[in-house]
Each structure stands twice: as structure tokens, then as C-alpha cells.
Scaffold this active site. Structure first.
Site, mmCIF file in Angstrom:
data_model
loop_
_atom_site.group_PDB
_atom_site.id
_atom_site.type_symbol
_atom_site.label_atom_id
_atom_site.label_comp_id
_atom_site.label_asym_id
_atom_site.label_seq_id
_atom_site.Cartn_x
_atom_site.Cartn_y
_atom_site.Cartn_z
ATOM 1 N NE ARG A 37 -3.864 -2.044 0.658
ATOM 2 C CZ ARG A 37 -5.036 -2.004 1.384
ATOM 3 N NH1 ARG A 37 -5.269 -1.118 2.081
ATOM 4 N NH2 ARG A 37 -5.848 -3.113 1.321
ATOM 5 C CG ASP A 143 -14.688 6.117 5.789
ATOM 6 O OD1 ASP A 143 -15.376 4.896 5.773
ATOM 7 O OD2 ASP A 143 -13.535 6.175 5.645
#
Length: 270
Positions: A37, A143
Site C-alpha cells: 500500500r 468515514d
């Protein structure tokens, strides 16, 4: 392309930063995932190592922390995931809310950890037309990842996200873009959801009370203490008879007397 090495010390520092910022626990099995990532971000910044990235992060923490958390968090979701939850909402939760809120005519739903918005929009579709027109019904979706929040606001999705959407619902609530093969939600559904960026571990600006909170497949990333603190805060902001729905692999311990189980990871505040 020059390979990078993620040393144990660098990994531990990243793990600690992620935990302190978001409460997300990264165990020893996430080493390869963290590498995959972040290595893209390191190359994008033209840095030479993970250590150099950590130095960069220290100097640009306000912006880069958001990018780091966005890279680490997994945002896999779809419309009407765990469909039994939405069936229960329609058959039991909404009739109960209609009865107990008939004086205030006020209803509040919260999709916590909403990712790209499919959950919140699924809720909006599920309850469409179930409340009288003069009722004040709002759906909040939050979020920690600012990028997915912006994506959610667009209300545009791939065909894969719509696998659990019936043909009738697809024809009624979505427009197909023939050029991109994507699907856009009808404005009447998009306008029912308010999206905000929120770190669940930070101070919550909303007052509540909420009639129903969806926090599904979020707490699996937290340690025991963080989960207990979050459940306490959910209990505090819920209506006295409010509902809390968790993900299929999450549960509230039986010793927790604040909630009663309704089965299938659905709970009600005592």
C-alpha cells in the site's frame, strides 16, 4: 524499478502511527499489505526508503496522515451487503421508530465507517417511502478517509457494486452511463444522505440521539479497549431504544449490559 525494504523498526513505527491516529490495529500478518500500500506513495514522492517516508510524514503530518490512513484502510463494500439487516430494518426497526417518534416526527440514522457510500445509500433505498412526508428523516454517513467520502458524494458505482441490487431497484434508482458502463444513483436518493469525514476516535460534533447506527466491519480493526470505548460512546448517543448493527464477524460480549442481542449481529440499547 528499485526495490524497497520495510525494516522491522520502520514497520513498528508505521503500526504505531496508524494506531495512534485511527485506532486501527495492524498485526504481524499485515507486513506485506503495508508494504504494497505504501510503496506506491513512496515512489510517487520520489523518496528512497520507508525511513525517508517516515521523515517526510513527520514534516507533513497534517496532510500526509490522511493519505497514509487512506492507503492502509480497506474500503471493500457493496449495495445491500448482509441483506438480512436491511430486511430487519424495514420489517421491525422502521415500524418501531414510527410508533415511538410519532410526537417528534424526527428520525436519525448513522452509517459509521461508510467507505464509498453503498451502505448509506442502501439504507436510503430501503426506507424510501416508509416515513410520512412531513417527518424529518436524515441519514448521516461518515468515514475517516476523505477520498472515499468525496467518491461517495458522487453516487456513481460499477456494476460489481450492484450485484445485490434487484433489477426493479436498479431500474428505479439508477441511471446507466453507456459510455463508462457505470451506474449513477437517482438524485432523490443521493440527496437523502449527508457525508462527512470523521475519525471515530476523535470528538463527535453531532448531538444525537440516533435511532439506528450501522457500524459494520469497522470494529474488527480495533483492539479490545478501543472497541469497548466505542460501544460506550455509541450507547451514549443512541435513542433509549435505538439499534446498533455490527458486521457479520463482530459481536458485543454478553457481559455488556448496555445492549441486548436481536440476533445476526443486531443489537438494541437497553
Amino acid at each position: 524499478m528499485t526495490p524497497f525494504k520495510l525494516t522491522e523498526s520502520d514497520y513498528r513505527e508505521i503500526v504505531n502511527i496508524v494506531y495512534q491516529t485511527s485506532g486501527i490495529v495492524l498485526n504481524d500478518t499485515k507486513h506485506e499489505m503495508v508494504y504494497a500500500r505504501l510503496v506506491r506513495r513512496i515512489r510517487q514522492l520520489k523518496l528512497t526508503s520507508f525511513s525517508a517516508y517516515l521523515d517526510y510524514l513527520a514534516c507533513h503530518s497534517e496532510l500526509e496522515l490522511d493519505i497514509l490512513i487512506s492507503a492502509i484502510t480497506t474500503n471493500l463494500t457493496s449495495f445491500f451487503r448482509e441483506p438480512h439487516h436491511f430486511q430487519f430494518i424495514k420489517q421491525y426497526c422502521v415500524p418501531s421508530i414510527l410508533s415511538r417518534n410519532k410526537q417528534s416526527k424526527r428520525v436519525r440514522f448513522w452509517s459509521a465507517g461508510c467507505a464509498t457510500g453503498e451502505e448509506a445509500y442502501s439504507l436510503a433505498i430501503a426506507i424510501q417511502g416508509m416515513f410520512p412526508a412531513d417527518w424529518d428523516v436524515k441519514i448521516l454517513a461518515t468515514d475517516i478517509d476523505a477520498q472515499v467520502i468525496e467518491q461517495a458524494k458522487q453516487g456513481v458505482y460499477s456494476k460489481i457494486s450492484l450485484l445485490n441490487v434487484s433489477i426493479e431497484q436498479r431500474e428505479k434508482w439508477f441511471y446507466k452511463n453507456k459510455q463508462t458502463a457505470s451506474y449513477s444513483l437517482h438524485p432523490s436518493i443521493v440527496n437523502k444522505v449527508t457525508f462527512k469525514r470523521l475519525n471515530l476516535l476523535s470528538q463527535w460534533p453531532m448531538q444525537g440521539p440516533f435511532d439506528l447506527i450501522l457500524c459494520r466491519n469497522v470494529m474488527i480493526y480495533f483492539d479490545k479497549l478501543t472497541k469497548e470505548q466505542l460501544l460506550y460512546r455509541y450507547n451514549d448517543i443512541l435513542h433509549p431504544h435505538g439499534y446498533l448493527f455490527l458486521g457479520h464477524s463482530e459481536m458485543i460480549a454478553q457481559k455488556n449490559s448496555s445492549f441486548i442481542s436481536l440476533g445476526h449481529t443486531m443489537y438494541q440499547k437497553v
